[in-house]
Design an enzyme around this catalytic site. Structure first.
Site, PDB file in Angstrom:
ATOM      1  N   ASP A   1      -2.680   8.081  45.283  1.00 14.11           N
ATOM      2  CA  ASP A   1      -3.208   8.496  43.984  1.00 14.11           C
ATOM      3  C   ASP A   1      -4.574   9.093  44.287  1.00 14.11           C
ATOM      4  OD1 ASP A   1      -3.992   8.900  41.419  1.00 14.11           O
ATOM      5  OD2 ASP A   1      -3.917   6.814  40.787  1.00 14.11           O
TER       6      ASP A   1
ATOM      7  N   GLU B   1     -10.150   1.883  50.891  1.00 10.75           N
ATOM      8  CA  GLU B   1     -11.154   2.473  50.000  1.00 10.75           C
ATOM      9  C   GLU B   1     -12.450   2.690  50.785  1.00 10.75           C
ATOM     10  OE1 GLU B   1     -13.221   4.170  47.185  1.00 10.75           O
ATOM     11  OE2 GLU B   1     -11.094   3.685  46.908  1.00 10.75           O
TER      12      GLU B   1
ATOM     13  N   GLY C   1      -7.730  -0.946  42.084  1.00 12.74           N
ATOM     14  CA  GLY C   1      -6.759  -1.938  42.524  1.00 12.74           C
ATOM     15  C   GLY C   1      -5.585  -2.212  41.609  1.00 12.74           C
TER      16      GLY C   1
ATOM     17  N   CYS D   1      -4.693  12.494  38.339  1.00 15.45           N
ATOM     18  CA  CYS D   1      -4.882  12.561  36.890  1.00 15.45           C
ATOM     19  C   CYS D   1      -5.521  13.896  36.527  1.00 15.45           C
ATOM     20  CB  CYS D   1      -5.702  11.372  36.372  1.00 15.45           C
ATOM     21  SG  CYS D   1      -7.317  11.185  37.134  1.00 15.45           S
TER      22      CYS D   1
ATOM     23  N   LYS E   1      -2.885  -0.450  40.774  1.00 14.14           N
ATOM     24  CA  LYS E   1      -1.575  -0.113  41.343  1.00 14.14           C
ATOM     25  C   LYS E   1      -1.269  -0.988  42.558  1.00 14.14           C
ATOM     26  CE  LYS E   1      -2.800   4.240  41.295  1.00 14.14           C
ATOM     27  NZ  LYS E   1      -3.882   4.137  40.291  1.00 14.14           N
TER      28      LYS E   1
ATOM     29  N   ALA F   1      -8.918   1.778  45.172  1.00 17.38           N
ATOM     30  CA  ALA F   1      -9.781   1.250  44.106  1.00 17.38           C
ATOM     31  C   ALA F   1      -9.446   1.904  42.762  1.00 17.38           C
ATOM     32  CB  ALA F   1     -11.250   1.503  44.455  1.00 17.38           C
TER      33      ALA F   1
END
Length: 309
Positions: free
Chosen positions: A183, A138, A118, A237, A120, A116
């Protein structure tokens, strides 16, 4: 309101030569980047329609489907017909790099372990030309249905949606995937804004440690789900080495079959992965990982490509 003193202290320790310049990027809104979705339209058609709605996107040199507009044009972009139809997807440029580095191809079996909202996943479906199998996972109900809606609106017909905890996928699907994207959930340090205290209100070193534990368990699951010869991209990140190099370093110690692969990307705002943080030394191959440095158009990001040999 300034960023937390401890965050700034840690940031300066990670980037001692560039800290002042990089910290300035937290003080102003970044340009809004988006990607034209080739599953739904073509670039010329999309740009013509955006022009009709008063938008003048600037192209991104390293990816033909990527464009950006000024920060003040975000609302115009999100209320455009193209956005409503799924012809474009608003996505950070740093985030777009992850699928490009992983490189999924048509016909492959691919896993997005924490998918989520979505962006990528949708980009990978386009790279695969909707041929193959794309599993998107997810655990959160609200985020799962947002993910599902985004992929359906974007025309990702090869996407198979699973509302599940990614930590269990490796045991359920051992050695099943050609490529895996992780990620990972993180402390979101790269999204901090000095003018928006809510972006860092709950940040602490304790949260970093909690995230690192979750990230490592997801990493274990990702490695188990990967086929021999397959590739895994780990991304966050966050700037914190505990969430980045330390997680990969721990996996490298436990899994000698996993090797760090070099990453080549056509941008200049990059820094190699760190091989030491405080008193902890990491595998020297982690210098092959890439830290995206924040700019007026790009968020900070960590990327490490792994291969199961």
């Amino acid at each position: 309101m300034p960023l937390p003193d401890l965050f700034i202290e840690r940031f300066r320790a990670i980037y001692p030569d560039d800290a002042d310049t990089l910290l300035e990027t937290f003080e102003r809104p970044r340009r809004v980047s988006f990607r034209i979705n080739p599953l739904k339209t073509d670039t010329d058609t999309a740009l013509k329609q955006l022009d009709e709605e008063g938008l003048e996107p600037e192209p991104v040199a390293w990816y033909p489907y990527a464009f950006s507009v000024e920060a003040k044009m975000r609302d115009t972009l999100t209320h455009s017909r193209l956005f409503d139809r799924g012809d474009i997807y608003i996505q950070s440029l740093s985030s777009m790099l992850a699928p490009l580095i992983l490189g999924p191809r048509p016909g492959e079996t691919v896993l997005d372990l924490t998918a989520a909202p979505g962006g990528k996943s949708l980009m990978m479906a386009a790279m695969m030309q909707n041929e193959g199998w794309l599993s998107v996972v997810e655990p959160g109900k609200d985020r799962f249905f947002r993910l599902k809606a985004n992929l359906e609106r974007g025309g990702a017909t090869i996407a198979h949606h699973y509302m599940a905890d990614g930590r269990g996928v490796g045991n359920k699907c051992p050695a099943m995937f050609d490529r895996v994207l992780l990620d990972a959930p993180c402390s979101t340090e790269a999204k901090f804004k000095t003018y928006a205290p809510q972006t860092y209100a709950f940040w602490s070193e304790r949260k970093i440690k909690e995230m690192a534990k979750l990230q490592y368990r997801l990493m274990e699951s990702a490695i188990k789900s990967l086929k021999p010869g397959g590739k895994l991209l780990y991304a966050t990140c966050s700037f914190a080495p505990e969430e980045n190099e330390a997680v990969v370093d721990k996996a490298l110690h436990k899994h000698p079959e996993i090797h760090v692969e070099p990453i080549e990307i056509p941008i200049e705002n990059i820094h190699p992965g760190v091989t030491q943080w405080k008193k902890k030394r990491f595998n020297l191959n982690l210098s092959k990982a890439v830290r995206i440095l924040p700019t007026e158009s790009m968020d900070g990001f960590f990327l490490c490509l792994l291969k199961k040999v």
